[in-house]
Design an enzyme around this catalytic site. Structure first.
Site, PDB file in Angstrom:
ATOM      1  N   ALA A 307       0.853  -1.187   0.000  1.00  0.00           N
ATOM      2  CA  ALA A 307       0.000   0.000   0.000  1.00  0.00           C
ATOM      3  C   ALA A 307       0.888   1.235   0.000  1.00  0.00           C
ATOM      4  O   ALA A 307       2.095   1.142   0.224  1.00  0.00           O
ATOM      5  CB  ALA A 307      -0.918  -0.002   1.224  1.00  0.00           C
ATOM      6  N   MET A 308       0.287   2.416  -0.232  1.00  0.00           N
ATOM      7  CA  MET A 308       1.034   3.668  -0.266  1.00  0.00           C
ATOM      8  C   MET A 308       0.208   4.783   0.357  1.00  0.00           C
ATOM      9  O   MET A 308      -0.984   4.900   0.089  1.00  0.00           O
ATOM     10  CB  MET A 308       1.393   4.005  -1.716  1.00  0.00           C
ATOM     11  CG  MET A 308       2.117   5.331  -1.879  1.00  0.00           C
ATOM     12  SD  MET A 308       3.695   5.379  -0.991  1.00  0.00           S
ATOM     13  CE  MET A 308       3.861   7.128  -0.689  1.00  0.00           C
ATOM     14  N   GLU A 343      -1.199   2.785   6.806  1.00  0.00           N
ATOM     15  CA  GLU A 343      -1.256   3.922   5.880  1.00  0.00           C
ATOM     16  C   GLU A 343      -1.888   5.148   6.528  1.00  0.00           C
ATOM     17  O   GLU A 343      -1.482   6.281   6.252  1.00  0.00           O
ATOM     18  CB  GLU A 343      -2.011   3.536   4.603  1.00  0.00           C
ATOM     19  CG  GLU A 343      -1.445   2.338   3.864  1.00  0.00           C
ATOM     20  CD  GLU A 343       0.067   2.368   3.693  1.00  0.00           C
ATOM     21  OE1 GLU A 343       0.638   3.454   3.477  1.00  0.00           O
ATOM     22  OE2 GLU A 343       0.689   1.295   3.806  1.00  0.00           O
ATOM     23  N   GLU A 365       8.513   4.879   8.421  1.00  0.00           N
ATOM     24  CA  GLU A 365       8.052   3.492   8.328  1.00  0.00           C
ATOM     25  C   GLU A 365       8.063   2.748   9.660  1.00  0.00           C
ATOM     26  O   GLU A 365       7.183   1.950   9.938  1.00  0.00           O
ATOM     27  CB  GLU A 365       8.873   2.741   7.282  1.00  0.00           C
ATOM     28  CG  GLU A 365       8.720   3.294   5.873  1.00  0.00           C
ATOM     29  CD  GLU A 365       7.294   3.247   5.340  1.00  0.00           C
ATOM     30  OE1 GLU A 365       6.413   2.638   5.993  1.00  0.00           O
ATOM     31  OE2 GLU A 365       7.053   3.836   4.270  1.00  0.00           O
TER      32      GLU A 365
END
Length: 940
Positions: A307-308, A343, A365
């Site tokens: 995912a982004m 996300e 992250e």
């Protein structure tokens, strides 16, 4: 960004830069030349700091028929130093009509291109003056990317067979420059106003809500989107598609929408509810309102990573977002919720506050990975997410135990090195050291500190030290002004000898000094503990799987130790700051367990009688320790065999207790340590000892396997464990499971796939079906026609476990082709085939034969390529295979990946496997000869 989910198969168990440029940083070996033969006026990978953008007007016209796009971008600039050159990024783009728009009027600029650095230089015939603002305008055109980065083509096939095209973006880390000319570094934040031209049959979505649509000549429409908040280029996103959407509004008034292809829109309800609940949680937890009016979640048919986090438009693999209550499993629900939590956490950690440069990627992250667990523990307690977190620390340690590991904060320069930062160290180690720090400071103090960090640096860029400063002296008045009332109450009530200040008073606690030891040096410590009466002698060294002991010298950590004893349930604490130290127990004890619940990112070796006392405890009263504590003992003892601190028979003696184990964390860790032992043997000609090892593991867990119901009953952890155990039992040909799975597969096939199977047991059933050519073909037809992403994923996984070599080869080729099986699934298919004893040579041959295609499609240095290299080779344990691997990778050039870190990791892992087998195989053989099925149970 979340790395793509790995196949869950029981064939394989589970000093920072300030951003300032140094004199020679990223400097070309010789002065670079532009494409027209002129000298290029800038010789570094990083852009100069003379000019900063503050606003982009971006107009894009994608053509989904010709698969290309045109556009115009106007960039407003702040000049920080007098200059006549504007250097920015563009990659594989046709640039035309470049103008400087100044108060004195418009004038053309000369354009030089330097493809090696992906840079453009715009040359002005007059000086751009410091302190003034200017605007440049560039027209550009390019083809859609044929990889999964930049502005790229995705497609899907409807149930009637029609192929439809989607245009979507993926700009992290360095791919915005392939979609429009821009200052493509995270510190060059700006506002973006975006317009997209489309056909009426499509819709366009972007980071912000649409404010109007304008009709253009030729029947086209132009959507105008609201201006974004100040953000980095890698977070810009837009999609042109025929997607449908469903929407809800959060308690804080944010509109949440989930987009998917029309035939799968009925699988979006769970993700929509989860996103609403999680965005509300983060809004409250961070005490900072989500700053955009909407948050879209889009399921993209072709998507490389998991995912982004694009601001306001997060994008996902379909398997990461779509959920069918009747066909998706408990682990699907857990996985989808974790991805969404990750996300949405990024909307604050990463988007609102962004690392200055990619060397501190972990600030994005590691935090997002960590917040998955914090948020789900509170919002979805039934998912029992805590049972998964420890595995992430073990996975990080696997990479971090090699000399080719890297510090959490590492200097990087070029795009390949930046891509390599998206690994287990940045994500999982980052999350684990944050968890350790939270335990060290207490959750309340940690929350105060991170709210302070987010509020202080909103819309800005940070380095490591900014976080540590925000977590230091949290009860100072300036912090309280940034915090909330409840934090004032927390600080007024604190006890300086406990709670938030377990080791020191607030004034003495130097968070930076402690955490620099965890972020600025690679690896992690092994703490050796020797108990003599009440005296406990402690020492630390780097844990390293290498026979070069010089590589362990010079490492020192400040380690927040925790421990408990047989004499008390109290968790005791001690900060080990030196190479060796001594602590004193309140009273003598039968056993001492350090690193309680494995909240610390370190291993423990119990010298003297330490291991024997813990083995005795596990054999007679294993529930005296938590499941996490039991899992950490299993992990530590087997890892210590690798470096010669513990004999293999001691580790195997500890494993005997597993016949009584029922908790998922300890059971799966038992598999993770034992299964690789026979996986190494499968790549050698040693069937007898290999089968003995397999039988030993089946015997250990036979009781637990026999107690599993072939239903979907129980808690999430019980359901995930059931799926795991039954799959393993069928892989290992355990007769009762094979019989039951065969019956169910035959009934399911006879119903032409319409019979409803319990979801948790489908992998075991599909696995058995895939063993025959007829069963495999039937599964493939079900795969081809299913619209349920989780069902397709399980069928695909089962098909890769088949022993039919022609089918395995065909699957890899089909995945590369991308027509029936998606190319983004190719890495998972190849890795799974590589774990298959009938497929590992096929996978290695496929990787070599298609290397140049793979690195073009998935990009050099990406986590996808690293995962392929490491996983395809990490079960080799012979010098012949090491030579073969070295021969292939040694033949590559730097342009084709020879300098990638994953290649060094592959060599190290195979060398370690060879050492392990040379040292331990005779011990393993002797131990297995001595411990028959009867002995496993009689020893207990």
């Amino acid at each position: 960004m979340l790395a793509a989910p790995l196949l869950l198969l029981l064939l394989v168990p589970f000093p920072p830069s300030s951003g300032a440029q140094l004199p020679n940083e990223g400097q070309a070996k010789e002065a670079p030349m532009a494409t027209n033969g002129q000298p290029f006026p800038w010789d570094r990978m990083r852009l100069p700091k003379t000019i900063y953008p503050f606003h982009y007007d971006l107009s894009i016209h994608p053509n989904l028929t010709t698969l290309d796009f045109t556009g115009v971008v106007r960039i407003q600039l702040d000049v920080h130093e007098d200059t006549s050159t504007i250097v920015l990024h563009a990659k594989q783009m046709r640039i035309s009509n470049v103008w400087l728009l100044a108060p004195e009027g418009a004038r053309p600029l000369q354009v030089l291109e330097c493809p090696h650095f992906h840079q453009l230089a715009l040359l002005s015939d007059s000086v751009l003056s410091k302190g003034r603002r200017y605007e440049v305008q560039l027209e550009f055109a390019a083809n859609f990317s044929d990889s999964f980065h930049g502005f790229y083509k995705s497609s899907y096939r409807t149930s009637s067979g029609e192929v439809r095209v989607v245009a979507s973006t993926q700009f992290e880390a360095t791919f915005a420059r392939a979609a429009f000319p821009c200052f493509d570094e995270p510190a060059f934040k700006a506002n973006f106003t975006i317009r997209i031209v489309r056909e009426p049959r499509h819709i366009a979505i972007s980071n912000m809500p649409k404010v109007k649509t304008v009709e253009l000549p030729g029947g086209l429409l132009e959507d105008h989107f609201d201006t974004t908040v100040r953000m980095s280029t890698y977070l810009v996103a837009y999609i042109v598609s025929d997607f449908l959407s469903v929407s809800k509004t959060t308690q804080h008034g944010v509109k949440i929408s989930v987009y998917a292809v029309p035939e799968k829109i009925d699988q979006t309800a769970f993700a929509l509810d989860a996103a609403v609940k999680l965005l509300d949680f983060y809004d409250d937890y961070f005490d900072i309102p989500y700053p955009l009016p909407k948050q879209d979640l889009a399921a993209i048919p072709d998507f490389q990573s998991g995912a982004m986090e694009n601001w306001g438009l997060t994008t996902y693999r379909e398997t990461g977002l779509l959920f069918d209550p009747d066909k998706s499993s408990a682990s699907d629900k857990l996985g989808i919720t974790k991805v969404i939590a990750h996300e949405l956490a990024h909307q604050w950690f990463g988007n609102l506050v962004t690392m200055e440069w990619w060397n501190d990627l972990w600030l994005n992250e590691g935090f997002a990975k960590f917040m998955e667990f914090i948020s789900l523990d509170i919002t979805y307690p039934e998912l029992q997410v805590g049972d998964v977190f420890l595995g992430k620390c073990f996975e990080a340690m696997e990479v971090d135990s090699l000399s080719s590991s890297h510090p959490v904060s590492t200097d990087v320069e070029n795009p390949t090195q930046i891509q390599e930062m998206f690994d287990d160290v940045s994500y999982d180690k980052g999350a684990c050291i944050l968890n350790m720090l939270r335990d060290f400071l207490t959750p309340e103090a940690f929350e105060v500190g991170i709210i302070r960090y987010l509020k202080r640096y909103s819309y800005q860029n940070t380095v490591n030290s900014h976080l540590w400063e925000s977590l230091t002296n949290i009860c100072n008045s300036d912090v309280l002004d940034e915090g909330r009332i409840k934090h004032k109450e927390f600080c007024s009530k604190r006890d300086l000898q406990s709670g938030a200040f377990k080791w020191y008073s607030g004034d003495e606690l130097d968070v930076k000094a402690i955490m620099d030891t965890w972020t600025l040096q690679e690896g992690f410590p092994l703490v050796t503990v020797e108990v003599r009466g009440r005296e406990v002698r402690l020492s630390q060294e780097r844990y390293l799987k290498s026979d070069d002991h010089s590589l362990t010298e010079g490492f020192l950590w400040q380690i927040p130790l925790t421990y408990m004893t047989s004499a008390s349930n109290t968790i005791h604490r001690f900060l080990l700051k030196t190479k060796a130290d001594v602590l004193y127990l309140p009273e003598e004890a039968d056993w001492v367990k350090f690193n309680v619940d494995m909240s610390g990112y370190y291993m423990v070796h119990y010298a003297g009688e330490g291991w024997n006392s813990l083995i005795k405890l596990l054999q007679h009263n294993h529930t005296a320790l938590s499941s996490n504590d039991r899992a950490s003992l299993i992990h530590n003892v087997f890892q210590l065999v690798s470096i010669g601190k513990v004999r293999l028979d001691t580790a195997l003696q500890l494993s005997l207790y597993l016949s009584k184990e029922t908790e998922i964390m300890a059971v799966t860790q038992g598999f993770r340590e034992l299964v690789p032992l026979y996986k190494l043997m499968e790549k050698r000609d040693m069937a007898a000892v290999e089968n003995q090892m397999k039988d030993y593991i089946v015997d250990l867990f036979r009781g637990l396997i026999d107690r599993q119901q072939w239903t979907d009953s129980g808690s999430v952890s019980e359901r995930v464990l059931r799926s795991y155990l039954l799959l393993f039992a069928c892989v290992r040909n355990y007769a009762p499971c094979v019989t039951k799975a065969t019956q169910l597969f035959n009934r399911w096939r006879d119903s032409n796939g319409t019979m409803s199977l319990p979801v948790d047991i489908t992998m075991a059933v599909f696995l058995i079906g895939a063993r025959t050519a007829e069963g495999w073909d039937f599964l493939f037809e079900q795969y081809r026609h299913s619209l349920q992403m989780s069902v397709k994923s399980r069928i695909k996984s089962a098909m890769t476990i088949s022993s039919l070599q022609d089918k395995l080869k065909w699957m890899m080729e089909q995945s590369l082709h991308g027509e029936v099986m998606k190319t983004h699934d190719l890495p998972g298919v190849v890795v799974s085939v590589s774990k298959n004893p009938r497929g590992y040579k096929l996978a290695w041959d496929f990787l070599r034969a298609n290397w140049h295609t793979l690195i073009k499609k998935f990009d050099l240095g990406s986590s996808t390529i690293s995962h392929l290299v490491i996983e395809v080779t990490n079960q080799y344990s012979t010098r012949e295979m090491l030579d073969e691997v070295r021969s292939f990778f040694g033949s590559l050039t730097e342009e084709s990946g020879s300098e990638m870190r994953c290649i060094r990791q592959a060599y190290e892992t195979i060398e370690e496997n060879i050492r392990w087998m040379d040292t331990n195989l005779p011990l393993l053989q002797a131990w297995l000869d001595k411990h028959s099925h009867r002995a496993v149970h009689e020893d207990l």
